[in-house]
Scaffold this active site. Sequence first.
Site, mmCIF file in Angstrom:
data_model
loop_
_atom_site.group_PDB
_atom_site.id
_atom_site.type_symbol
_atom_site.label_atom_id
_atom_site.label_comp_id
_atom_site.label_asym_id
_atom_site.label_seq_id
_atom_site.Cartn_x
_atom_site.Cartn_y
_atom_site.Cartn_z
ATOM 1 N N HIS A 246 31.555 41.706 34.922
ATOM 2 C CA HIS A 246 32.408 40.518 34.979
ATOM 3 C C HIS A 246 31.966 39.682 36.183
ATOM 4 O O HIS A 246 30.989 40.049 36.869
ATOM 5 C CB HIS A 246 33.885 40.921 35.074
ATOM 6 C CG HIS A 246 34.149 41.952 36.133
ATOM 7 N ND1 HIS A 246 34.042 41.678 37.470
ATOM 8 C CD2 HIS A 246 34.478 43.267 36.047
ATOM 9 C CE1 HIS A 246 34.320 42.766 38.169
ATOM 10 N NE2 HIS A 246 34.580 43.747 37.328
ATOM 11 N N HIS B 198 31.094 41.405 39.507
ATOM 12 C CA HIS B 198 29.744 41.971 39.611
ATOM 13 C C HIS B 198 28.718 40.849 39.832
ATOM 14 O O HIS B 198 27.787 40.985 40.617
ATOM 15 C CB HIS B 198 29.354 42.705 38.324
ATOM 16 C CG HIS B 198 30.189 43.913 38.027
ATOM 17 N ND1 HIS B 198 31.068 43.964 36.973
ATOM 18 C CD2 HIS B 198 30.254 45.115 38.640
ATOM 19 C CE1 HIS B 198 31.645 45.148 36.944
ATOM 20 N NE2 HIS B 198 31.187 45.865 37.948
#
Length: 293
Positions: A34, A37
């Site tokens: 997501h 990250h």
Amino acid sequence: MDIYYTIFDLQKAILVYRKQGASIGFVPTMGALHQGHLSLIKKAKQENDIVVCSIFVNPVQFNNKEDFEKYPHTENEDIQLLNQANCDLLFTPSEKEIYPDSTHNNFDFNFGDIDKVMEGKYRPGHFKGVAIVVKRLLEIVLPNKAYFGEKDFQQLAIVKVLAKQFFPTIDIVPCPIIREADGLAMSSRNMRLTIEERKVVSLIYKTLFEAKTKAQSNTVFDLKHWVEGEINAQPLMNLEYFEISDIETLKPIEKWVESQCVIACIAVFIGKVRLIDNIIIEKKNDANRGFKV
Ligand code: PAF
């Protein structure tokens, strides 16, 4: 982006870059990527010549079988996102590659008391599993810098100690929590929330945010009691813990005077999904002015 499945192939590719004098940034993940990250990848890209990301859902860090089995796997989307983020190398090893035998998935660490509280207390064995895999991945990649999110604040603290003990030349870089518009901290586990649960889950951040203000005029005991009441009043939620801890030692405090800078950490069950979050509560330099001791 080049994708590698074996340690041998990954290390061969890294060596080519190393020989050219390139610096290596490393972002270890368990996939289901997501924006949180991607913010780590972005920072790693800014600070290094080459970025390596790993996707490995590490079985030894799950103390709960169902959590492991239900952990989201979104490989195709992950690869797409990493390509868009200009990640250079992706390492997606099998379990056998990371743990060829039991000598690789068992190691005794000593982190003092930092792994005994909060997540360490409620998820026995979790940090040992995290430390085992992070040590293994750092040995394999040997980056200049490795990037970890502050949402898992205790994990970050443990990784810093681990790096000091085993990899003193690797820089551990903390990255701020990335939140959804309603304040929910981004997490791969958010994908498991039902529509109903997703609607109410922003209460976690809202409560933390208000707790930060209330810290100025409440005792630690009263603040903890207030947070417990707020979360447990929501029928879909169940508070596992709310701790106010010293930001360095992570030791929970009972009175504001015990620490100069504290972090409030929370773990909440929404149905079967367990989410964690935190907020730093800064205190003025002259200690406890304004805080109710
Ligand atoms: O934070 C995570 O995603 C994991 O704990 C990590 C650091 C990748 C180790 O498996």
